[in-house]
Design an enzyme around this catalytic site. Structure first.
Site, PDB file in Angstrom:
ATOM      1  N   CYS A 153      15.697  21.551   5.461  1.00 54.30           N
ATOM      2  CA  CYS A 153      16.432  22.709   5.965  1.00 54.30           C
ATOM      3  C   CYS A 153      17.500  22.285   6.973  1.00 54.30           C
ATOM      4  O   CYS A 153      18.476  21.657   6.589  1.00 54.30           O
ATOM      5  CB  CYS A 153      15.456  23.726   6.546  1.00 54.30           C
TER       6      CYS A 153
ATOM      7  N   HIS B 210      10.941  24.790   2.455  1.00 53.96           N
ATOM      8  CA  HIS B 210       9.814  24.474   3.335  1.00 53.96           C
ATOM      9  C   HIS B 210       8.506  24.543   2.550  1.00 53.96           C
ATOM     10  O   HIS B 210       8.408  25.250   1.550  1.00 53.96           O
ATOM     11  CB  HIS B 210       9.724  25.478   4.483  1.00 53.96           C
TER      12      HIS B 210
END
Length: 506
Positions: free
Chosen positions: A350, A447
């Site tokens: 991310c 994630h």
């Protein structure tokens, strides 16, 4: 058993008479989240429709709900313990710190504002209607609601407009059980002191207390329980012994990363993750931390990258540009590039993925620093920060290994560039992430990847031959929740707790 008759009498409860209990603490990190999770699993196993609820949470560890919202990951674990799908109403207010003095405010799953702490203090009362709407929705489908407070009701300087502790409990008219953590010391003073600073009506709302994280023989604290009960008038529900298996459950507080455990000190693969100041969704690392093939090091400020590192993980961040600046100030950029020259691998998750690129553009100052900012230049990509946030659960595949993956996205910005032509993942009909030509520098917006056991095993095999058997992460989490439920059942007066939950305050 009280729970069975309780279920029969409460099957059609409305919001106003749905049994509920609020677990508050004498301070932060006293174990409220895990106690709520354990109770949710305990009562769910007894056949009750139990629901967790937390009016306000502060954490950069968030979970994506199926409808594209965000809640705290602790509430996601509690929902899992209760056996219910994720829902934005489980945690209607989520504060995600972006600096020492300000946070992004998520209300019913969506960004509401970014406020300095002082401004939030003035405006938090505006959120009470949304909190109560969410609570009504949760209570309407439940036979029992277990509510988690935040911080401590003893923070009376924050009482005005409170929606997290007594302000909510008073409005919703729910009884409270107060948790004291004996492991940090001074538990008698913390409980009696809390009683001393509360208003009379708030003291009366607290019906009982319990002691958490006791080490040794609990009978040795019997006199202490009597002292607390005598000085407060509250009933003691029991003493919960230290639960070492908690380390296998996701941690919520980033302070837990400052003294990390190393369960696999002899793991053959050395993975090093950077302890960024605004690290987010660090439970991405939990499956690696517990995998017997991995020795995980959280690299703290002032530490150099170990020479035997196999993989560097640049984790997610709530403030990508600020954490990129901190990374460079630590000299970790130099260490990482030396690691790459030695043939090492790097994975950016991310915000960490964004940092690996050539540049990050923030023309509108979304992160407070307008302009174009140089990245680490390890991936040939660039990121444009925009105001649109991608929040969604995902399923997909890892093309290099052919394994299935699942996880979630929570991010701002769009990343493009030549290395995106070699996507790291295929999510349904679209690519995600990027890879360098030699496959040693990787980035993804997803994630939770390492919770997928087959993917994690294939990923680790690419780093080094491993001999330890596969590790079932999700099964381990569920088994630990069952153990936690048993632990609480053996330690607390559960029948008394149910009686408190079913009795409305006057």
């Amino acid at each position: 058993m009280v729970a069975s008759s309780y279920k029969r009498t409460q099957g059609t409860a409305s919001m106003t008479d749905t049994p509920a209990i609020m677990i508050q603490g004498t301070g932060s990190n006293v174990g409220k989240s895990l106690i709520v999770a354990g109770l949710c699993r305990l009562f769910a196993r007894q056949g009750l429709r139990v629901r967790p609820f937390k009016p306000q949470n502060m954490s950069n560890n968030a979970a994506a709900t199926p409808d594209g919202g965000e809640i705290g990951r602790a509430q996601a674990l509690q929902a899992r313990a209760a056996g219910v799908p994720l829902n934005i109403h489980i945690n209607p207010v989520l504060l995600k710190p972006e600096s020492e003095t300000g946070s992004q405010v998520i209300v019913q799953g969506r960004r509401w504002a970014t406020l300095a702490a002082r401004d939030y203090g003035r405006r938090k009362a505006e959120l009470l209607p949304a909190v109560m709407e969410s609570y009504r929705r949760i209570a309407a489908e439940a036979q029992l609601v277990i509510i988690e407070g935040a911080g401590s009701p003893a923070e009376v300087n924050l009482r005005r407009g409170d929606i997290a502790n007594m302000g909510f409990a008073e409005t919703a008219d729910v009884p409270v059980v107060l948790v004291g953590d004996i492991d940090r010391g001074g538990v008698i003073a913390s409980l009696v002191g809390c009683h001393a600073v509360l208003e009379t009506n708030e003291r009366a709302r607290i019906k009982a207390f319990l002691i958490n994280r006791f080490r040794g023989d609990p009978t040795l604290f019997a006199d202490g329980m009597d002292v607390i009960a005598t000085r407060t008038g509250w009933r003691g529900l029991g003493i919960v012994p230290h639960f070492p298996q908690a380390r296998t459950l996701p941690a919520e507080d980033s302070s837990d990363l400052d003294t990390p455990t190393a369960p696999n000190a002899d793991g053959p693969i050395h993975v090093v993750a950077l302890r960024l100041p605004r690290i987010a969704n660090f439970d991405d690392l939990d499956p690696l931390r517990l995998d017997p093939n991995v020795r995980l090091t959280m690299l703290q400020s002032g530490q150099a990258l170990p020479a035997d590192t196999d993989l560097v993980i640049v984790p997610g961040s709530k403030a990508t540009l600020a954490d990129l600046k901190a990374l460079i100030a630590e000299g970790w950029d130099i260490d990482i590039k030396a690691h790459v020259r030695r043939g090492g691998c790097v994975l950016g998750l991310c915000g960490g993925y964004q940092m690996l690129g050539n540049a990050i553009d923030d023309p509108n100052g979304i992160e407070g620093i307008r302009g174009r900012h140089a990245g680490l230049e390890l991936l040939d990509v660039e990121t444009m920060l925009t105001g649109d946030k991608s929040v969604r659960p995902i399923t997909g595949t890892h093309p290099a290994s052919g394994t299935d993956v699942s996880g979630y996205e929570i991010h701002l910005g769009e990343t493009t560039g030549p290395d995106c032509a070699r996507p790291y993942l295929q999510i349904e009909s679209r690519p995600d992430g990027a890879s360098s030509a030699d496959g040693r520098i990787l980035g993804t917006y997803v994630h939770g990847l390492f919770a997928s056991d087959h993917f994690r095993q294939a990923f680790l095999v690419r780093l080094r031959d491993v001999t330890a058997p596969g590790f079932a992460y999700e099964q381990t989490v569920d088994a630990t929740l069952d153990q936690l439920a048993d632990h609480l059942s053996q330690s607390l007066d559960i029948d008394a707790l149910l009686q408190i939950a079913s009795a409305r305050t006057s």
